[in-house]
Design an enzyme around this catalytic site. Structure first.
Site, PDB file in Angstrom:
ATOM      1  N   LYS A  99      -0.824  -1.429   3.167  1.00  0.00           N
ATOM      2  CA  LYS A  99      -0.546  -2.103   2.287  1.00  0.00           C
ATOM      3  C   LYS A  99       0.158  -3.441   2.177  1.00  0.00           C
ATOM      4  CE  LYS A  99      -1.071   1.637  -1.328  1.00  0.00           C
ATOM      5  NZ  LYS A  99      -1.385   2.672  -0.453  1.00  0.00           N
TER       6      LYS A  99
ATOM      7  N   GLU B 252       3.246  -1.863 -10.451  1.00  0.00           N
ATOM      8  CA  GLU B 252       3.333  -0.332 -10.832  1.00  0.00           C
ATOM      9  C   GLU B 252       3.056   0.269  -9.453  1.00  0.00           C
ATOM     10  OE1 GLU B 252      -0.198  -0.527 -10.006  1.00  0.00           O
ATOM     11  OE2 GLU B 252       0.193  -1.903 -11.695  1.00  0.00           O
TER      12      GLU B 252
ATOM     13  N   SER C  12      -5.503   4.034   7.740  1.00  0.00           N
ATOM     14  CA  SER C  12      -4.913   3.237   6.949  1.00  0.00           C
ATOM     15  C   SER C  12      -3.270   3.247   6.982  1.00  0.00           C
ATOM     16  CB  SER C  12      -5.292   3.549   5.553  1.00  0.00           C
ATOM     17  OG  SER C  12      -5.143   4.874   5.280  1.00  0.00           O
TER      18      SER C  12
HETATM   19  C1  LIG Z   1      -2.421   3.587  -0.775  1.00  0.00           C
HETATM   20  C2  LIG Z   1      -3.103   4.097   0.561  1.00  0.00           C
HETATM   21  C3  LIG Z   1      -4.424   4.443   0.544  1.00  0.00           C
HETATM   22  C4  LIG Z   1      -5.368   4.073  -0.571  1.00  0.00           C
HETATM   23  O1  LIG Z   1      -5.791   2.924  -1.033  1.00  0.00           O
HETATM   24  P1  LIG Z   1      -6.886   2.018  -0.759  1.00  0.00           P
HETATM   25  O2  LIG Z   1      -6.795   0.840  -1.965  1.00  0.00           O
HETATM   26  O3  LIG Z   1      -8.121   2.892  -0.979  1.00  0.00           O
HETATM   27  O4  LIG Z   1      -6.800   1.549   0.516  1.00  0.00           O
HETATM   28  C5  LIG Z   1      -5.142   4.787   1.643  1.00  0.00           C
HETATM   29  N1  LIG Z   1      -4.238   5.115   2.632  1.00  0.00           N
HETATM   30  C6  LIG Z   1      -2.911   4.879   2.729  1.00  0.00           C
HETATM   31  C7  LIG Z   1      -2.148   5.227   3.877  1.00  0.00           C
HETATM   32  C8  LIG Z   1      -2.318   4.506   1.671  1.00  0.00           C
HETATM   33  O5  LIG Z   1      -0.954   4.303   1.467  1.00  0.00           O
END
Ligand SMILES: *Cc1c(COP(=O)(O)O)cnc(C)c1O
Length: 397
Positions: free
Chosen positions: A90, A112, A379
């Site tokens: 993020k 938000e 992610s």
């Molecule tokens: C917010 C989040 C996601 C989902 O958001 P995407 O926009 O689909 O990437 C995935 N993994 C983590 C660790 C997150 O914090």
């Protein structure tokens, strides 16, 4: 990146700009500023420095040898977005848009947040760049995510509790939009995923594409070629879009997005609009939406808060429609099992969102040839999810 084959903001029949007249001017201003600064060398070099020295990029492409050996098929590599400052991808987006807000002369950033992860990333980026951040959050989510609320406050952001409706993300979005309409001249609205009206899906995709660009360079260097398969989880779809975008024209590379199967598709307790949704308009975009026969938005469920969303970025809907990317689901149970495997085999605690992508690999790597390569975008890190995993396993901390 531009879409020569489409009008800006459209991905086939998906995307667009379904926004009130009062926001049209702000969205146009954002699009022109973005186009200008995405070509501006000064802006790009500042952004690269921040990504390197502040966010910690490039992140490693790590060969998961223990997991690969156990599964006995494809060679598995993890793109370590869990090592980015803040603990997830993020930050790539938050720091890019906060910098854009700054050069546009905006003095205030609003956002938000549902689970709080995007709110925390925004608060960090705003503190870094010396801009005031105000975050809207439903009071139901605030109670569930107390630690993230306090983190935002420590970082100097103001958190606005939203008491209306279900007191969750969609109500927070309504309040943030109301604020933006009222304060459009001074205020930048920082969206957290590849969703919403044009130009957000394009801006967020481009900022997250640093993930896929690094995977390209690293796989060429470490493996001597591009991977056979690339896998990422899809909530709004930003880590997956950033992973996929640089490979779209390499049709020999298979792209796989994994959505939240929750408690199973048959029960309706899931968050998989790309598999079980229908085209519709949601939050400024035309995309695949979980809805009933009357077009009412369906409730969703996932053990991973970041995947718990009834819509999805419009470019994913398009990649699915043209068959360029394939979308599957992993259930809560499969995600938790994958979470455990990665903890035990690699000493990495992954986010529950990312664990959905790992679950796909655990299911499919064994049947793939030994000389094939699968890259999974991890992610985020899973420290935030330890209590949820304990509760799921029926353990008391
Ligand atoms: C917010 C989040 C996601 C989902 O958001 P995407 O926009 O689909 O990437 C995935 N993994 C983590 C660790 C997150 O914090």
């Amino acid at each position: 990146m531009t879409e020569p084959e489409h009008k800006a903001g459209w991905f086939g029949e998906f995307g667009g700009q379904y926004a009130p007249e009062t926001l049209k001017e702000a969205l146009d201003e954002l699009w022109s500023a973005y186009q200008r600064y995405s070509e501006d060398r000064g802006f790009q070099s500042t952004l690269s420095s921040l990504l390197r020295d502040y966010a910690g990029r490039p992140t490693p492409l790590y060969f998961a040898s223990n997991l690969s050996k156990k599964l006995g098929g494809a060679q598995i590599y993890l793109k370590r977005e869990d090592l980015v400052h803040g603990g997830a991808h993020k930050m790539n987006n938050a720091v890019g848009q906060a910098l854009l807000a700054k050069v546009m002369g905006k003095t205030r950033i609003i956002a938000e947040t549902g689970a709080g992860q995007h709110g925390v990333a925004t608060a960090m980026a705003a503190a870094l760049l010396g801009i005031k951040a105000e975050i809207y959050m439903g009071t139901h989510d605030m109670a569930r995510q107390r630690l993230n609320v306090y983190r935002m406050k420590l970082l100097g952001a103001q958190v606005h509790p939203v008491e209306s409706g279900s007191k969750t993300l969609k109500d927070a979005i309504n309040e943030a939009l109301r604020d933006w309409i009222t304060n459009v001249r001074t205020t930048y609205y920082l969206l957290g995923s590849v969703v919403g009206p044009h130009p957000y899906p394009t801006i967020v995709r481009d900022l997250q594409s640093v993930i896929g660009k690094e995977i390209r360079t690293q796989s060429e260097k470490q493996i001597g070629r591009l991977p056979d398969t690339i896998v990422a989880c899809v909530g709004g779809g930003s880590n997956a879009m950033g992973t996929f975008a640089p490979f779209i024209s390499n049709t020999e590379v298979q792209l796989v997005g994994v959505q939240a199967g929750g408690q199973g598709l048959e029960k309706g307790m899931h968050a998989a609009p790309l598999i079980a949704g229908l085209p519709g308009v949601l939050q400024g975009m035309r995309t695949m939406v979980l809805q009933d026969d009357y077009g009412q938005i369906q409730t969703t469920h996932s053990i991973a808060a970041g995947l718990d969303y009834s819509g999805v970025g419009p470019q994913h809907a398009y990649l699915k429609a043209i068959g360029r990317a394939k979308y599957e689901t992993a259930t809560d149970e499969e995600a938790v099992a994958a979470f455990m495997e990665l903890c035990r085999l690699e000493g990495i605690i992954p986010a529950l969102e990312s664990s959905h992508a790992v679950a796909y690999v655990i299911k499919h790597a064994p049947e793939a040839p030994k000389d094939s390569v699968m890259v999974v975008t991890l992610s985020g890190r899973g420290d935030k999810d330890v209590e949820s995993v304990a509760a799921f396993r029926g353990e008391i901390l």
